[in-house]
Design a protein around this motif. Structure first.
Motif, PDB file in Angstrom:
ATOM      1  N   HIS A 151       6.033  -0.276   4.167  1.00 54.45           N
ATOM      2  CA  HIS A 151       5.424  -1.115   3.127  1.00 54.45           C
ATOM      3  C   HIS A 151       5.537  -0.395   1.779  1.00 54.45           C
ATOM      4  CE1 HIS A 151       2.435  -3.407   0.876  1.00 54.45           C
ATOM      5  NE2 HIS A 151       2.343  -4.266   1.887  1.00 54.45           N
ATOM      6  N   SER A 152       5.798  -1.157   0.705  1.00 49.20           N
ATOM      7  CA  SER A 152       5.994  -0.550  -0.606  1.00 49.20           C
ATOM      8  C   SER A 152       4.749   0.170  -1.116  1.00 49.20           C
ATOM      9  CB  SER A 152       6.423  -1.609  -1.623  1.00 49.20           C
ATOM     10  OG  SER A 152       5.429  -2.600  -1.774  1.00 49.20           O
ATOM     11  N   ALA A 155       4.975   3.956  -0.914  1.00 54.63           N
ATOM     12  CA  ALA A 155       5.910   4.724  -1.744  1.00 54.63           C
ATOM     13  C   ALA A 155       5.154   5.735  -2.602  1.00 54.63           C
ATOM     14  CB  ALA A 155       6.721   3.790  -2.627  1.00 54.63           C
ATOM     15  N   SER A 158       3.487   4.388  -5.758  1.00 53.19           N
ATOM     16  CA  SER A 158       2.650   3.195  -5.654  1.00 53.19           C
ATOM     17  C   SER A 158       1.249   3.456  -6.220  1.00 53.19           C
ATOM     18  CB  SER A 158       2.529   2.744  -4.194  1.00 53.19           C
ATOM     19  OG  SER A 158       1.702   3.634  -3.464  1.00 53.19           O
ATOM     20  N   ARG A 209       1.632  -3.404  -5.157  1.00 54.23           N
ATOM     21  CA  ARG A 209       1.899  -2.044  -4.687  1.00 54.23           C
ATOM     22  C   ARG A 209       0.612  -1.289  -4.378  1.00 54.23           C
ATOM     23  NH1 ARG A 209       7.529  -0.454  -6.031  1.00 54.23           N
ATOM     24  NH2 ARG A 209       8.455  -2.130  -7.257  1.00 54.23           N
ATOM     25  N   ASP A 303      10.723  -5.581   0.944  1.00 54.31           N
ATOM     26  CA  ASP A 303       9.600  -4.698   0.653  1.00 54.31           C
ATOM     27  C   ASP A 303       9.815  -3.415   1.436  1.00 54.31           C
ATOM     28  OD1 ASP A 303       6.506  -5.047  -0.490  1.00 54.31           O
ATOM     29  OD2 ASP A 303       6.731  -3.559   1.102  1.00 54.31           O
ATOM     30  N   THR A 304      10.065  -2.328   0.727  1.00 53.49           N
ATOM     31  CA  THR A 304      10.329  -1.075   1.424  1.00 53.49           C
ATOM     32  C   THR A 304       9.855   0.116   0.603  1.00 53.49           C
ATOM     33  OG1 THR A 304      12.085   0.426   2.174  1.00 53.49           O
ATOM     34  CG2 THR A 304      12.713  -1.263   0.584  1.00 53.49           C
ATOM     35  N   ALA A 305       9.041   0.918   1.216  1.00 53.09           N
ATOM     36  CA  ALA A 305       8.534   2.114   0.544  1.00 53.09           C
ATOM     37  C   ALA A 305       9.625   3.152   0.347  1.00 53.09           C
ATOM     38  CB  ALA A 305       7.399   2.724   1.362  1.00 53.09           C
ATOM     39  N   GLY A 308      10.988   2.214  -2.872  1.00 51.88           N
ATOM     40  CA  GLY A 308      10.067   1.738  -3.889  1.00 51.88           C
ATOM     41  C   GLY A 308      10.294   0.302  -4.301  1.00 51.88           C
ATOM     42  N   CYS A 310       9.616  -3.751  -4.178  1.00 49.41           N
ATOM     43  CA  CYS A 310       8.508  -4.663  -3.923  1.00 49.41           C
ATOM     44  C   CYS A 310       8.936  -6.079  -4.288  1.00 49.41           C
ATOM     45  CB  CYS A 310       7.300  -4.249  -4.758  1.00 49.41           C
ATOM     46  SG  CYS A 310       5.805  -5.221  -4.468  1.00 49.41           S
ATOM     47  N   GLY A 322      12.674  -3.392  -8.458  1.00 51.59           N
ATOM     48  CA  GLY A 322      12.876  -1.962  -8.242  1.00 51.59           C
ATOM     49  C   GLY A 322      12.982  -1.261  -9.587  1.00 51.59           C
ATOM     50  N   ASN A 370      15.252   7.321  -3.435  1.00 49.45           N
ATOM     51  CA  ASN A 370      13.887   7.807  -3.587  1.00 49.45           C
ATOM     52  C   ASN A 370      13.869   9.277  -3.204  1.00 49.45           C
ATOM     53  OD1 ASN A 370      11.173   8.133  -3.871  1.00 49.45           O
ATOM     54  ND2 ASN A 370      10.570   6.540  -2.437  1.00 49.45           N
TER      55      ASN A 370
END
Length: 467
Positions: A151-152, A155, A158, A209, A303-305, A308, A310, A322, A370
């Protein structure tokens, strides 16, 4: 938690408003007339970025009637004092006859920049943590232990991680134990609170976030069961919804109408997206400000941490967002505005510089890689400054291309057209380099500024649904 909704009627209104704006050839022609009908409604959009702030005032058909900006002057002041002073400068620079006609105000500001405040009196309880400041491993480990996988909100940059940092430092607990009412506000939330006095409000986009679920209109159970849940913004509204009237003392100080309302805002990159005139999935906005922000309209959310990334719900599609640490601030490290303009004229966009740069201000990158340990690569530096600038522009364009390629790889609608916003949009040679690098049309946004998108939000909702 309270939520607001523009509803289908206001959605139709926004569509019609944007279509009428696109047909108009004069929407950015700032009126010089001092005459203003007392019955005409104006809408003020405020955008607070990394190095300065901007205010754009539009009328009921979307024409710009006033446009002003201010730089952040004193780097020794705490950030919140700098932003408050800039807010008052923008209001002061707006002519009195315009201020008197402002019906609504909305604020856009940097994503995930977070403040810990005392809701009772507005006191800022800890150093502001900026959007670009990643938290260390002990914080991100704590975040990833509570959020859904990848989940973002997990990150390192966040707003949830920023809250967890204050949690581990016992900053909010100390304030509570001393009788205060600690709460987190995002950059735009806090600025809006200076105008309407509500210190509990955020919006769907800024709170994403933090872990807020816009589809459900509520915080998820995994977040509400945490000890720090009491610090979360209590009222999270759909961007554009009216929050409260302007504070009485501000109506007196600035000559604003007592009926002027402050509306829920958004992030700076989403505001630029709204201003750009995007029409269909696959179209995107690259905001070339101090940093590079990417926003792509997609039929699928991402959506990916890890990167980063969202997604913000918008109408029936998704704005995938992003942000990279590269951008115009790197150029400003080496060149003044006049130098950039002069040197750009010496660059042949169709010819490669032959340089392999990865421009960053310092250590750390967040998207499309990241890696808090990544170092900039801007050597060797050629003797010719135009050649050096050429390499920097290509390096930033390469990062932009890798960003869109990553989104496609993760399942987003492939990019088909890129609108350009921010200060970098004025550089035609840079746009030409980017178009060659991206392989899709690159055009300037219909309105390139996030403040215009914030003004559009302010125009979309009346005071009927205030808290």
């Amino acid at each position: 938690m309270s939520t607001g909704s523009l509803g289908s009627v206001r959605r139709v209104k926004l569509d019609a408003f944007q279509k009428s704006r696109q047909k108009s050839s004069r929407h950015w022609n700032v009126s010089k007339s001092s005459a203003q009908s007392s019955s005409q409604k104006l809408y003020l959009g405020l955008d607070f970025g990394t190095s300065g702030a901007r205010a754009i005032c539009i009328d009921e058909v979307g024409d710009v009637v006033h446009d002003t900006r201010t730089a952040y002057h004193n780097s020794e002041l705490p950030w919140h004092h700098t932003w408050e002073r800039a807010l008052h400068e923008l209001l002061q620079q707006t002519p009195a006859h315009r201020r008197a006609c402002i019906a609504a105000i909305a604020v856009a500001a940097t994503t995930t920049t977070s403040l810990l405040i005392n809701r009772d009196n507005g006191e800022v309880l800890a150093d502001t943590i900026l959007y670009s400041e990643p938290q260390d491993e002990c914080v991100t480990d704590a975040a990833q232990a509570i959020v859904p996988e990848d989940h973002s909100a997990g990150a390192s940059v966040s707003s949830l991680c920023k809250l967890l940092f204050w949690h581990q430092q016992r900053a909010w607990q100390k304030a509570r134990d001393e009788g205060g009412d600690p709460g987190l506000l995002h950059h735009a939330d806090w600025l809006a609170s200076l105008l309407h006095g509500r210190r509990t409000c955020s919006d769907w986009h800024n709170a994403a976030r933090l872990g807020f679920d816009a589809a459900a209109g509520a915080y998820p159970a995994w977040l509400l069961k945490q000890d720090f849940a009491e610090v979360l913004p209590r009222d999270v509204l759909q961007p554009g919804c009216a929050v409260a009237p302007i504070l009485p003392h501000l109506t007196q100080k600035w000559g604003l109408s007592p009926s002027c309302t402050v509306h829920a805002g958004t992030t700076d990159s989403v505001a630029a997206f709204l201003a750009a005139g995007v029409k269909q999935a696959g179209e995107a906005v690259s905001s070339l400000g101090s940093t590079l922000a990417i926003d792509l309209l997609s039929t699928r959310p991402i959506d990916t941490a890890k990167y980063g990334i969202c997604s913000y719900h918008w109408k029936d599609q998704w704005i995938i967002d992003g942000g990279s640490n590269t951008g115009g601030a790197v150029l400003r490290q080496f060149f003044s505005t006049d130098q950039l303009q002069t040197l750009s004229k010496q660059i042949e966009a169709s010819v490669s510089s032959g340089l392999d740069y990865y421009p960053l201000l310092g250590q750390g990158q967040r998207f499309p890689v990241n890696d808090p340990n990544m170092l900039p690569r801007m050597t060797p530096r050629p003797e010719n400054d135009a050649h050096f600038l050429h390499g920097l522009l290509e390096g930033i364009a390469q990062i932009e291309r890798e960003s869109y390629e990553l989104l496609t790889k993760l399942g987003a609608t492939p990019v088909s057209k890129v609108y350009t916003a921010g200060g970098g949009a004025a550089s035609q040679v840079w746009n030409d380099i980017r178009q060659q690098m991206l392989g899709v049309p690159v055009v300037r946004s219909l309105a390139a500024e996030a403040a215009y998108g914030a003004a559009l939000l302010a125009s979309q909702c009346d005071a009927a649904n205030m808290l």
